[in-house]
Design a protein around this motif. Sequence first.
Motif, PDB file in Angstrom:
ATOM      1  N   ALA A  27       6.222   0.028  -4.427  1.00 18.45           N
ATOM      2  CA  ALA A  27       6.462   1.408  -4.862  1.00 18.45           C
ATOM      3  C   ALA A  27       6.158   2.391  -3.738  1.00 18.45           C
ATOM      4  O   ALA A  27       6.905   3.346  -3.501  1.00 18.45           O
ATOM      5  CB  ALA A  27       5.623   1.729  -6.093  1.00 18.45           C
ATOM      6  N   ASP A  28       5.079   2.145  -3.013  1.00 21.21           N
ATOM      7  CA  ASP A  28       4.655   3.054  -1.952  1.00 21.21           C
ATOM      8  C   ASP A  28       5.401   2.827  -0.638  1.00 21.21           C
ATOM      9  O   ASP A  28       5.384   3.694   0.237  1.00 21.21           O
ATOM     10  CB  ASP A  28       3.150   2.929  -1.723  1.00 21.21           C
ATOM     11  N   ALA A  29       6.062   1.698  -0.504  1.00 17.47           N
ATOM     12  CA  ALA A  29       6.785   1.373   0.737  1.00 17.47           C
ATOM     13  C   ALA A  29       8.035   2.237   0.932  1.00 17.47           C
ATOM     14  O   ALA A  29       8.645   2.199   1.992  1.00 17.47           O
ATOM     15  CB  ALA A  29       7.172  -0.103   0.737  1.00 17.47           C
ATOM     16  N   LYS A  30       8.383   3.040  -0.039  1.00 13.93           N
ATOM     17  CA  LYS A  30       9.554   3.919   0.064  1.00 13.93           C
ATOM     18  C   LYS A  30       9.279   5.158   0.925  1.00 13.93           C
ATOM     19  O   LYS A  30      10.199   5.904   1.241  1.00 13.93           O
ATOM     20  CB  LYS A  30       9.979   4.379  -1.335  1.00 13.93           C
ATOM     21  N   TYR A  31       8.014   5.353   1.313  1.00 16.57           N
ATOM     22  CA  TYR A  31       7.613   6.596   1.976  1.00 16.57           C
ATOM     23  C   TYR A  31       6.843   6.306   3.250  1.00 16.57           C
ATOM     24  O   TYR A  31       6.164   5.300   3.378  1.00 16.57           O
ATOM     25  CB  TYR A  31       6.745   7.424   1.014  1.00 16.57           C
ATOM     26  N   THR A  32       6.919   7.248   4.190  1.00 16.50           N
ATOM     27  CA  THR A  32       6.174   7.125   5.439  1.00 16.50           C
ATOM     28  C   THR A  32       4.780   7.721   5.270  1.00 16.50           C
ATOM     29  O   THR A  32       4.520   8.472   4.318  1.00 16.50           O
ATOM     30  CB  THR A  32       6.886   7.859   6.583  1.00 16.50           C
ATOM     31  N   ALA A  33       3.917   7.421   6.217  1.00 15.98           N
ATOM     32  CA  ALA A  33       2.560   7.982   6.208  1.00 15.98           C
ATOM     33  C   ALA A  33       2.589   9.501   6.368  1.00 15.98           C
ATOM     34  O   ALA A  33       1.652  10.185   5.981  1.00 15.98           O
ATOM     35  CB  ALA A  33       1.733   7.349   7.322  1.00 15.98           C
ATOM     36  N   ARG A 162      -3.091  15.035   4.049  1.00 11.44           N
ATOM     37  CA  ARG A 162      -3.081  14.661   5.467  1.00 11.44           C
ATOM     38  C   ARG A 162      -3.271  13.156   5.590  1.00 11.44           C
ATOM     39  O   ARG A 162      -4.011  12.559   4.819  1.00 11.44           O
ATOM     40  CB  ARG A 162      -4.209  15.364   6.218  1.00 11.44           C
ATOM     41  N   CYS A 163      -2.644  12.540   6.578  1.00 11.01           N
ATOM     42  CA  CYS A 163      -2.808  11.115   6.857  1.00 11.01           C
ATOM     43  C   CYS A 163      -3.688  10.952   8.081  1.00 11.01           C
ATOM     44  O   CYS A 163      -3.260  11.209   9.209  1.00 11.01           O
ATOM     45  CB  CYS A 163      -1.454  10.440   7.086  1.00 11.01           C
ATOM     46  N   LEU A 164      -4.924  10.530   7.858  1.00 14.35           N
ATOM     47  CA  LEU A 164      -5.859  10.348   8.959  1.00 14.35           C
ATOM     48  C   LEU A 164      -5.584   9.042   9.707  1.00 14.35           C
ATOM     49  O   LEU A 164      -5.632   8.997  10.924  1.00 14.35           O
ATOM     50  CB  LEU A 164      -7.294  10.364   8.436  1.00 14.35           C
ATOM     51  N   ILE A 165      -5.336   7.981   8.955  1.00  9.67           N
ATOM     52  CA  ILE A 165      -5.015   6.668   9.517  1.00  9.67           C
ATOM     53  C   ILE A 165      -3.789   6.169   8.775  1.00  9.67           C
ATOM     54  O   ILE A 165      -3.812   6.141   7.545  1.00  9.67           O
ATOM     55  CB  ILE A 165      -6.167   5.676   9.344  1.00  9.67           C
ATOM     56  N   PRO A 166      -2.681   5.857   9.362  1.00  9.46           N
ATOM     57  CA  PRO A 166      -2.456   5.603  10.775  1.00  9.46           C
ATOM     58  C   PRO A 166      -1.879   6.785  11.536  1.00  9.46           C
ATOM     59  O   PRO A 166      -1.732   6.715  12.756  1.00  9.46           O
ATOM     60  CB  PRO A 166      -1.441   4.467  10.750  1.00  9.46           C
ATOM     61  N   ALA A 167      -1.531   7.881  10.861  1.00  7.87           N
ATOM     62  CA  ALA A 167      -0.807   8.969  11.539  1.00  7.87           C
ATOM     63  C   ALA A 167      -1.688   9.808  12.453  1.00  7.87           C
ATOM     64  O   ALA A 167      -1.185  10.486  13.346  1.00  7.87           O
ATOM     65  CB  ALA A 167      -0.111   9.869  10.516  1.00  7.87           C
ATOM     66  N   GLY A 168      -2.983   9.823  12.234  1.00  4.76           N
ATOM     67  CA  GLY A 168      -3.886  10.569  13.107  1.00  4.76           C
ATOM     68  C   GLY A 168      -3.842  12.066  12.925  1.00  4.76           C
ATOM     69  O   GLY A 168      -4.205  12.820  13.839  1.00  4.76           O
ATOM     70  N   GLU A 169      -3.436  12.536  11.742  1.00  5.72           N
ATOM     71  CA  GLU A 169      -3.434  13.988  11.501  1.00  5.72           C
ATOM     72  C   GLU A 169      -4.887  14.478  11.417  1.00  5.72           C
ATOM     73  O   GLU A 169      -5.782  13.767  10.984  1.00  5.72           O
ATOM     74  CB  GLU A 169      -2.701  14.302  10.203  1.00  5.72           C
ATOM     75  N   SER A 170      -5.080  15.716  11.809  1.00  4.47           N
ATOM     76  CA  SER A 170      -6.437  16.283  11.746  1.00  4.47           C
ATOM     77  C   SER A 170      -6.793  16.615  10.295  1.00  4.47           C
ATOM     78  O   SER A 170      -5.937  16.932   9.490  1.00  4.47           O
ATOM     79  CB  SER A 170      -6.533  17.519  12.631  1.00  4.47           C
TER      80      SER A 170
END
Length: 171
Positions: A27-33, A162-170
Motif C-alpha cells: 500500500a505504501d510502495a505507491k509513494y515516494t519518501a 518531513r522525511c528525515l530518513i532516507p530523504a534527509g529533510e530538515s
Amino acid sequence: MTLEERLARLEACAAIAEVMERYATAADAKYTALRAKRARAEIDRAAAGQAACFAPDALWQGGDFGGDRQGRAAIEAFFRVSPWQFTAHHYGQPLIGVEGGSATASWRLLELGIREADGRVVLLTGRVAQSWAQLPEGWRIAAMRFESLHAISLADTPEALRCLIPAGESF
C-alpha cells in the motif's frame, strides 16, 4: 490442544501477520519518501501486491471509505486508483483466532496520509476486522471490513510532513 496443534496455530498467526505486513508495505510502495505518487507502472505493481494478499473471491468492505469490492480483480482495480499523495500504514495489536483452515483477525489501524485532493495531512485510526482462508498459496484475506475509522486532520499542507530518513529533510 496437542503440541502439533499449538505449533500449527502459532505458525498460522505468524503467516497471517506476515501477509498483513506485505499488504501495508505494498500500500505504501505507491509513494515516494518525498510525498509524491510513483510512476503508473510502480503503482500498478504495488496494487497487484496488495491484491495478492486477498483470496480470489474476497470481499473488501470500505463503507463510506471506498465502498465494497468483491473479488481480487475488483480489489486490485480499486487499489490502483488512490486518493492519496502519500501513506504510511501501521496494523498492530492483532487478535487472531485460528480454527483449521480458516481464521479471524482484528487489527488496530494507524494510517498517516496526505490527501491528493487538498494536500491535507491526516491520521486515520480505527479497527479492521478480517476473515482468512488457508489456500494452496498460503493464508489470504477472505473478507476485510472497517469496524471503525476516524480521521484527524494534522496539517493543511503536505510540507508539514518531513522525511528525515532516507530523504534527509530538515526537522
